[in-house]
Design a protein around this motif. Structure first.
Motif, PDB file in Angstrom:
ATOM      1  N   UNK A 133       0.691  -1.092  -0.003  1.00 54.32           N
ATOM      2  CA  UNK A 133      -0.098  -0.103  -0.003  1.00 54.32           C
ATOM      3  C   UNK A 133       0.950   1.254  -0.103  1.00 54.32           C
ATOM      4  N   UNK A 134       1.900   1.400   0.915  1.00 50.48           N
ATOM      5  CA  UNK A 134       2.675   2.473   0.761  1.00 50.48           C
ATOM      6  C   UNK A 134       3.211   3.148  -0.651  1.00 50.48           C
ATOM      7  N   UNK A 135       3.310   2.089  -1.740  1.00 52.86           N
ATOM      8  CA  UNK A 135       3.872   2.577  -3.051  1.00 52.86           C
ATOM      9  C   UNK A 135       2.581   3.195  -3.774  1.00 52.86           C
ATOM     10  N   UNK A 136       1.506   2.995  -3.339  1.00 52.77           N
ATOM     11  CA  UNK A 136       0.143   3.588  -3.977  1.00 52.77           C
ATOM     12  C   UNK A 136      -0.663   4.526  -3.170  1.00 52.77           C
ATOM     13  N   UNK A 137      -0.348   4.947  -1.788  1.00 58.25           N
ATOM     14  CA  UNK A 137      -1.233   5.385  -0.570  1.00 58.25           C
ATOM     15  C   UNK A 137      -1.029   7.114  -1.260  1.00 58.25           C
ATOM     16  N   UNK A 138      -0.273   7.513  -1.791  1.00 57.08           N
ATOM     17  CA  UNK A 138      -0.288   8.970  -2.697  1.00 57.08           C
ATOM     18  C   UNK A 138      -0.859   9.050  -3.969  1.00 57.08           C
ATOM     19  N   UNK A 139      -1.541   7.836  -4.316  1.00 56.19           N
ATOM     20  CA  UNK A 139      -1.998   8.060  -5.882  1.00 56.19           C
ATOM     21  C   UNK A 139      -3.255   8.431  -5.832  1.00 56.19           C
ATOM     22  N   UNK A 140      -3.943   8.560  -6.831  1.00 58.28           N
ATOM     23  CA  UNK A 140      -5.331   9.158  -6.865  1.00 58.28           C
ATOM     24  C   UNK A 140      -6.391   7.991  -6.354  1.00 58.28           C
ATOM     25  N   UNK A 141      -7.181   8.447  -5.291  1.00 61.48           N
ATOM     26  CA  UNK A 141      -8.209   7.762  -4.734  1.00 61.48           C
ATOM     27  C   UNK A 141      -8.965   6.893  -5.643  1.00 61.48           C
ATOM     28  N   UNK A 142      -9.318   5.926  -5.330  1.00 64.57           N
ATOM     29  CA  UNK A 142     -10.081   4.916  -6.453  1.00 64.57           C
ATOM     30  C   UNK A 142      -9.477   4.460  -7.588  1.00 64.57           C
ATOM     31  N   UNK A 174     -19.991  -4.296  16.399  1.00 57.02           N
ATOM     32  CA  UNK A 174     -18.887  -4.965  16.151  1.00 57.02           C
ATOM     33  C   UNK A 174     -18.552  -4.848  14.735  1.00 57.02           C
ATOM     34  N   UNK A 175     -19.362  -5.269  13.595  1.00 54.78           N
ATOM     35  CA  UNK A 175     -18.878  -5.244  12.552  1.00 54.78           C
ATOM     36  C   UNK A 175     -18.598  -3.761  12.063  1.00 54.78           C
ATOM     37  N   UNK A 176     -19.178  -2.950  12.462  1.00 51.37           N
ATOM     38  CA  UNK A 176     -18.962  -1.338  11.884  1.00 51.37           C
ATOM     39  C   UNK A 176     -17.720  -1.112  12.771  1.00 51.37           C
ATOM     40  N   UNK A 177     -17.415  -1.340  13.929  1.00 54.76           N
ATOM     41  CA  UNK A 177     -16.136  -0.967  14.642  1.00 54.76           C
ATOM     42  C   UNK A 177     -14.848  -1.582  13.505  1.00 54.76           C
ATOM     43  N   UNK A 178     -15.189  -3.082  13.341  1.00 55.63           N
ATOM     44  CA  UNK A 178     -13.851  -3.627  12.548  1.00 55.63           C
ATOM     45  C   UNK A 178     -13.759  -3.088  10.876  1.00 55.63           C
ATOM     46  N   UNK A 179     -15.139  -2.650  10.351  1.00 56.43           N
ATOM     47  CA  UNK A 179     -14.942  -2.064   9.205  1.00 56.43           C
ATOM     48  C   UNK A 179     -14.286  -0.852   9.142  1.00 56.43           C
ATOM     49  N   UNK A 180     -14.646  -0.047  10.267  1.00 55.18           N
ATOM     50  CA  UNK A 180     -14.080   1.332  10.264  1.00 55.18           C
ATOM     51  C   UNK A 180     -12.449   1.210  10.565  1.00 55.18           C
ATOM     52  N   UNK A 181     -12.346   0.422  11.397  1.00 59.72           N
ATOM     53  CA  UNK A 181     -10.633   0.275  11.510  1.00 59.72           C
ATOM     54  C   UNK A 181      -9.853   0.083  10.060  1.00 59.72           C
ATOM     55  N   UNK A 182     -10.456  -0.795   9.365  1.00 57.14           N
ATOM     56  CA  UNK A 182      -9.921  -0.798   8.051  1.00 57.14           C
ATOM     57  C   UNK A 182     -10.042   0.354   7.210  1.00 57.14           C
ATOM     58  N   UNK A 183     -11.267   0.917   6.895  1.00 54.10           N
ATOM     59  CA  UNK A 183     -11.269   2.218   6.256  1.00 54.10           C
ATOM     60  C   UNK A 183     -10.407   3.413   6.758  1.00 54.10           C
ATOM     61  N   UNK A 184     -10.115   3.350   8.069  1.00 50.42           N
ATOM     62  CA  UNK A 184      -9.387   4.316   8.774  1.00 50.42           C
ATOM     63  C   UNK A 184      -8.034   4.237   8.217  1.00 50.42           C
ATOM     64  N   UNK A 185      -7.707   3.136   7.513  1.00 48.75           N
ATOM     65  CA  UNK A 185      -6.053   3.397   7.360  1.00 48.75           C
ATOM     66  C   UNK A 185      -5.833   3.956   6.129  1.00 48.75           C
ATOM     67  N   UNK A 186      -7.035   4.330   5.104  1.00 44.94           N
ATOM     68  CA  UNK A 186      -6.985   5.055   3.913  1.00 44.94           C
ATOM     69  C   UNK A 186      -7.029   6.500   4.500  1.00 44.94           C
ATOM     70  N   UNK A 187      -6.353   7.659   3.339  1.00 44.29           N
ATOM     71  CA  UNK A 187      -6.637   8.968   3.667  1.00 44.29           C
ATOM     72  C   UNK A 187      -7.984   9.296   3.393  1.00 44.29           C
ATOM     73  N   UNK A 188      -8.363  10.487   3.899  1.00 48.28           N
ATOM     74  CA  UNK A 188      -9.861  10.863   4.008  1.00 48.28           C
ATOM     75  C   UNK A 188     -10.244  11.247   2.779  1.00 48.28           C
ATOM     76  N   UNK A 189      -9.231  11.495   1.640  1.00 52.25           N
ATOM     77  CA  UNK A 189      -9.678  11.659   0.161  1.00 52.25           C
ATOM     78  C   UNK A 189     -10.156  10.339  -0.571  1.00 52.25           C
ATOM     79  N   UNK A 190     -10.133   9.067   0.415  1.00 45.40           N
ATOM     80  CA  UNK A 190     -10.810   8.099  -0.567  1.00 45.40           C
ATOM     81  C   UNK A 190     -12.275   8.053   0.111  1.00 45.40           C
ATOM     82  N   UNK A 191     -12.838   8.940   0.830  1.00 49.42           N
ATOM     83  CA  UNK A 191     -14.220   8.787   1.582  1.00 49.42           C
ATOM     84  C   UNK A 191     -15.339   8.885   0.281  1.00 49.42           C
ATOM     85  N   UNK A 192     -14.881   9.339  -1.006  1.00 43.46           N
ATOM     86  CA  UNK A 192     -16.058   9.411  -1.865  1.00 43.46           C
ATOM     87  C   UNK A 192     -15.720   8.005  -2.873  1.00 43.46           C
ATOM     88  N   UNK A 193     -14.919   7.183  -2.457  1.00 43.17           N
ATOM     89  CA  UNK A 193     -14.385   6.125  -3.557  1.00 43.17           C
ATOM     90  C   UNK A 193     -14.346   4.874  -2.798  1.00 43.17           C
TER      91      UNK A 193
END
Length: 490
Positions: free
Chosen positions: A134-143, A202-221
């Motif tokens: 992921x580090x190689x792609x983290x600064x790329x275009x969301x989505x 519980x499911x929402x918490x786990x899913x949020x943990x995974x999403x939170x690893x992404x930059x906020x710019x991913x929120x629409x993608x």
């Protein structure tokens, strides 16, 4: 055959517990008689993770017995809670395997001399983590398609985990391994059993943990990633539950990350003394050590960028790596007395730089901070940032025209993100915005602030907005474009 002189040192769990962050790798561990028919010793060859005084994980080889020469991933539990944690790890691995979740199988668990436990799992040669990729792609275009292809299997695996009535308390990208086209979930200690179907919270918490690893710019993608999750788990959490969990998870991550920036941990090396405080990004600590030992002398030998009463800025090369050192001066006795009890401006910039990086907002990476201290009292400070070779917007943009397409997109993204997070800069002149060819880097963070209250942010944004627009004539095309495309002043 190895001679005694060539053998790694023989240690026990007590030695490893006392070794802190730097166990004497490579090392040997004698295995208990109960494990004797399978192997007599463990040879730890390469450390992968160390939690000082608690846990050591690394690549190892078993010596003697039926498993002689077998490469394993060894997880050594050396603290007082070793029996509990190792048992929970073993049970978690078993639960993953029973649910059909790919995870490296456990090969054995035993007590260690000197207290502690060891657990061995199959070593996946050539594996890398999802975080590495992921580090190689983290600064790329969301989505972007390549990023979605990398991330979607992790979301699908989480859906499979939840459908089996299991949750995971530590869902970061480093706990997913990629090996020969297969994605594995690791860290059985964090696996919990629940009734099926899993509770929505519980499911929402786990899913949020995974999403939170992404930059906020991913929120629409996020739609393709959520679709991958739902394909494995039809009982997905609702939008409201997921939204609430994501707000809570991001707030926790921010607090946790900013607190780490001021204490010794796996990410940061921190040294607190009566007369000096040093915090440095651990991966850069060895390289920056000569600079941090004598920052003024290194600045004198560098390229002066700014000389002022309150700060001096210089570019310094360390083993071919260009960095920028900003020294926060004390211009008078009165000024020095006014700063004694407050966190230094260097500390504030250090903290805010890490805040921006966590939000995915472009800013030169903050690498180190040094403060002069006299007990709790503060003196001068030195901040070390990665060098950015960009050109400032006052020089780069032409008042007679709108920004080029790339710069226009970067401006919209930058200010939309700052606006969403209620972050004000405090000195938003065009020379504090650098175009690096892809992003607009925000610098000079001394007065930056994240506001909790909308009214406070609205006042600060009006000032920021006005300060930026004042860089160009009010009747210019660039001024009109910015006035139209910046978030409105409330």
């Amino acid at each position: 055959m190895n001679t005694a002189a060539q053998l790694p040192p023989l240690v026990d769990a007590a030695t490893l517990r006392a070794a802190g962050r730097q166990p004497p790798a490579p090392f040997r561990l004698a295995l208990t008689p109960a494990f004797g028919p399978q192997a007599r010793e463990l040879w730890m060859q390469r450390l992968l993770r160390v939690l000082p005084g608690k846990r050591i994980v690394g690549e190892a080889r078993l010596v003697g017995g039926e498993l002689d020469g077998r490469r394993v991933l060894a997880k050594l539990f050396v603290d007082a809670g070793s029996a509990r944690h190792s048992q929970r790890e073993h049970e978690g691995i078993a639960a993953l395997a029973a649910a059909g979740i790919p995870t490296p199988p456990a090969l054995g668990m035993l007590a260690l001399p000197g207290g502690g436990r060891a657990l061995f799992t199959e070593f996946l040669d050539g594996a890398d983590t999802l975080l590495d990729a992921w580090r190689a792609l983290a600064d790329g275009t969301p989505g972007a398609p390549e990023a979605l292809a990398l991330l979607a299997p992790a979301f699908a695996l989480l859906g499979q985990l939840h459908a089996a009535g299991l949750s995971h308390d530590d869902l970061h990208f480093g706990n997913f391994l990629r090996h020969e086209g297969q994605l594995y979930l690791i860290d059985g200690d964090a696996v919990r059993r629940h009734a099926s179907p899993l509770e929505e919270s519980t499911a929402a918490r786990d899913l949020a943990m995974l999403i939170a690893q992404l930059p906020r710019t991913w929120d629409e993608d996020l739609a393709p990633l959520l679709a991958a999750y739902r394909a494995s788990n039809a009982a997905a959490p609702g939008e409201r539950a997921l939204g609430s969990a994501l707000v809570a998870e991001r707030a926790w991550r921010l607090r946790d990350y900013l607190s780490k920036a001021g204490r010794d941990c796996s990410l940061f090396k921190v040294d607190k003394r009566f007369r000096r405080f040093t915090a440095v990004w651990r991966a850069a600590a060895e390289q920056l050590e000569p600079l941090l030992a004598e920052p003024d002398r290194r600045m004198d030998g560098g390229r002066l960028l700014k000389r002022g009463n309150t700060c001096t800025v210089a570019q310094v090369n360390i083993d071919g790596r260009p960095v920028v050192v900003k020294r926060y001066n004390l211009k008078s006795l009165r000024h020095a007395l006014s700063r004694l009890w407050r966190p230094s401006r260097g500390w504030h910039s250090w903290r805010e730089g890490h805040r921006l990086r966590l939000f995915g907002i472009p800013t030169p990476a903050p690498l180190a901070l040094v403060e002069e201290r006299h007990g709790p009292l503060r003196g001068r400070a030195w901040l070390v940032n990665e060098f950015c070779a960009g050109v400032d917007l006052l020089s780069h943009l032409r008042p007679t025209s709108a920004p080029p397409a790339a710069e226009a997109a970067a401006l919209r993204t930058l200010f939309a993100t700052l606006h969403r997070e209620r972050i004000s800069h405090g000195d938003l002149k065009a020379t504090n915005l650098l175009w690096d060819g892809r992003d607009i880097q925000l610098i000079d963070l001394d007065a930056m602030r994240q506001h909790r209250k909308p009214a406070s942010y609205a006042r600060a944004w009006r000032r920021d907005r006005q300060r930026l627009l004042r860089n160009w004539p009010a009747d210019s095309e660039l001024y009109r474009w910015l006035d139209t495309n910046l978030p409105p002043a409330a």
